[in-house]
Design an enzyme around this catalytic site. Sequence first.
Site, PDB file in Angstrom:
ATOM      1  N   LYS A 211     -50.283  -7.691  73.202  1.00 41.23           N
ATOM      2  CA  LYS A 211     -49.316  -8.470  73.975  1.00 41.23           C
ATOM      3  C   LYS A 211     -50.021  -9.319  75.028  1.00 41.23           C
ATOM      4  O   LYS A 211     -49.757 -10.525  75.164  1.00 41.23           O
ATOM      5  CB  LYS A 211     -48.308  -7.523  74.642  1.00 41.23           C
ATOM      6  CG  LYS A 211     -47.418  -8.163  75.689  1.00 41.23           C
ATOM      7  CD  LYS A 211     -46.484  -9.207  75.097  1.00 41.23           C
ATOM      8  CE  LYS A 211     -45.540  -9.740  76.171  1.00 41.23           C
ATOM      9  NZ  LYS A 211     -44.613 -10.756  75.631  1.00 41.23           N
TER      10      LYS A 211
ATOM     11  N   PHE B 283     -48.164 -25.531  71.792  1.00 44.28           N
ATOM     12  CA  PHE B 283     -48.771 -25.228  73.091  1.00 44.28           C
ATOM     13  C   PHE B 283     -49.925 -26.179  73.421  1.00 44.28           C
ATOM     14  O   PHE B 283     -50.829 -25.830  74.170  1.00 44.28           O
ATOM     15  CB  PHE B 283     -49.228 -23.773  73.166  1.00 44.28           C
ATOM     16  CG  PHE B 283     -48.087 -22.798  73.227  1.00 44.28           C
ATOM     17  CD1 PHE B 283     -47.593 -22.368  74.443  1.00 44.28           C
ATOM     18  CD2 PHE B 283     -47.491 -22.332  72.074  1.00 44.28           C
ATOM     19  CE1 PHE B 283     -46.515 -21.491  74.512  1.00 44.28           C
ATOM     20  CE2 PHE B 283     -46.420 -21.451  72.124  1.00 44.28           C
ATOM     21  CZ  PHE B 283     -45.928 -21.037  73.347  1.00 44.28           C
TER      22      PHE B 283
ATOM     23  N   CYS C 216     -44.132 -14.480  82.466  1.00 46.26           N
ATOM     24  CA  CYS C 216     -45.069 -13.886  81.498  1.00 46.26           C
ATOM     25  C   CYS C 216     -46.504 -14.383  81.658  1.00 46.26           C
ATOM     26  O   CYS C 216     -47.396 -13.612  81.990  1.00 46.26           O
ATOM     27  CB  CYS C 216     -44.576 -14.148  80.072  1.00 46.26           C
ATOM     28  SG  CYS C 216     -43.037 -13.299  79.675  1.00 46.26           S
TER      29      CYS C 216
END
Length: 457
Positions: free
Chosen positions: A220, A265, A276
């Site tokens: 993550k 991105f 985040c």
Amino acid sequence: MKVGVIGTGYVGLVAGAGFADFGNDVVCVDIDAARIAALQAGAMPIHEPGLAELVRDNVAGGRLTFSTDFAAATADAEVVLLCVGTPPLPDGSADLSQVLAAARAVGAALHSEFTVVVNKSTVPVGTAEAVRDAIAAVTTRPFAVVSNPEFLKEGSAIEDFMRPMRVLIGVGPGAGPPASGAAATVDERARTVMRRLYAAVVRTSDRMLITDARSAELTKYACNAYLAMRVSFINDVAGLCERVGADVELVRRGMGMDTRIGPRFLFPGIGYGGSCFPKDVRALLHTAREHGMALPIVAATESINERQKQVLFHKLLRHFDVPASAADSADALRGKTVALWGLSFKPETDDTREAPALVLAERLLRAGATVRASDPVALTSAAQQLGGRVQLFNDAYEAASGADALLLCTEWRQYRQPNFKRLRQLLRGDGIFDGRNIWEPAQVREHGFRYYGIGRG
């Protein structure tokens, strides 16, 4: 399945409503009684497209309920999701106090024959074991702890949940009760429960990966750091484009046509923000330092982003012929009125945490400017951080009225095709600063404006 969800923030509310929509019986619990009362009345605590309707439909169907009682979420539950906050501490590490407090509360209320407790909060490596120990200290009931990080993007969270690019489940070693000889059995039971929970979600794909808990936890952080790195990379390239006379919009398109790179991105702008990327980049750097590593690429990602949040401010100084040496002066922009369009860190959300627009607003205020701002949904959130120091408007054109310059900070759809002729009549000055490169420079200049983009030569 009976599913309990601890925490009704962004992750918990989306996951709870999503699992309910697949037919599970879901109870969402929060210690904030006012929030629970609002949810029971149908009011959403966050702005997320489609979420209010999803919650409403599943409440009406009797599959989704809200409570302040931990026992309600854990009684007979096969799965309990921990979806509480992990805010950053001053040293960059994640604050796990809410996670461990929730784990202890869940452990004390465990009642089922076997319960899988799932970490959906973004947590550092080793948290599964810490949660296991916290629960084991208050119960003798059989349970397992699993890491199942969320990969939801604000603004498209419902779609991301219903049709995920991947489902990552970290089970063991050491994620079950530390009873000798029982770990393998506990881990296999946990895998079976989690496969059953996600069966409807991944029915038409094979996008499920089962790993150990530590690998899932690190994945993550690594994902968010890598995506943040792409943003900082193209922003660095944008700076070079301005020096050499190239157009970063053409450069990024050329890069994105390479299938090994892709276009996502790679959009230059005034930096990333939100709940985040900034937090997870810092937490990954802290984890690396704890283990004797530096991660220089990740460190550069953060420093470039902090610099990028100041780009429009320095362009504005040059536009007004203010010398760079006066950048920190409280009178650098005295007498100037600056309009900001967009305050949330990205479109389709009211989240202003670490939003570049708010960083910019603070810098403008310190320089003595008067700031007028507009945003489709984030005015309340922005007001909580900015207080009464910035004039806030629902109408974007009203915010621009009388301004010496207009700065586009968030690329909301409402801002993509403005009436530049009307703006020319409303603005006192002629500076248009496109912080997200959404406007065509030639079109803006046709209306008598001086156009400033990011990396446009």
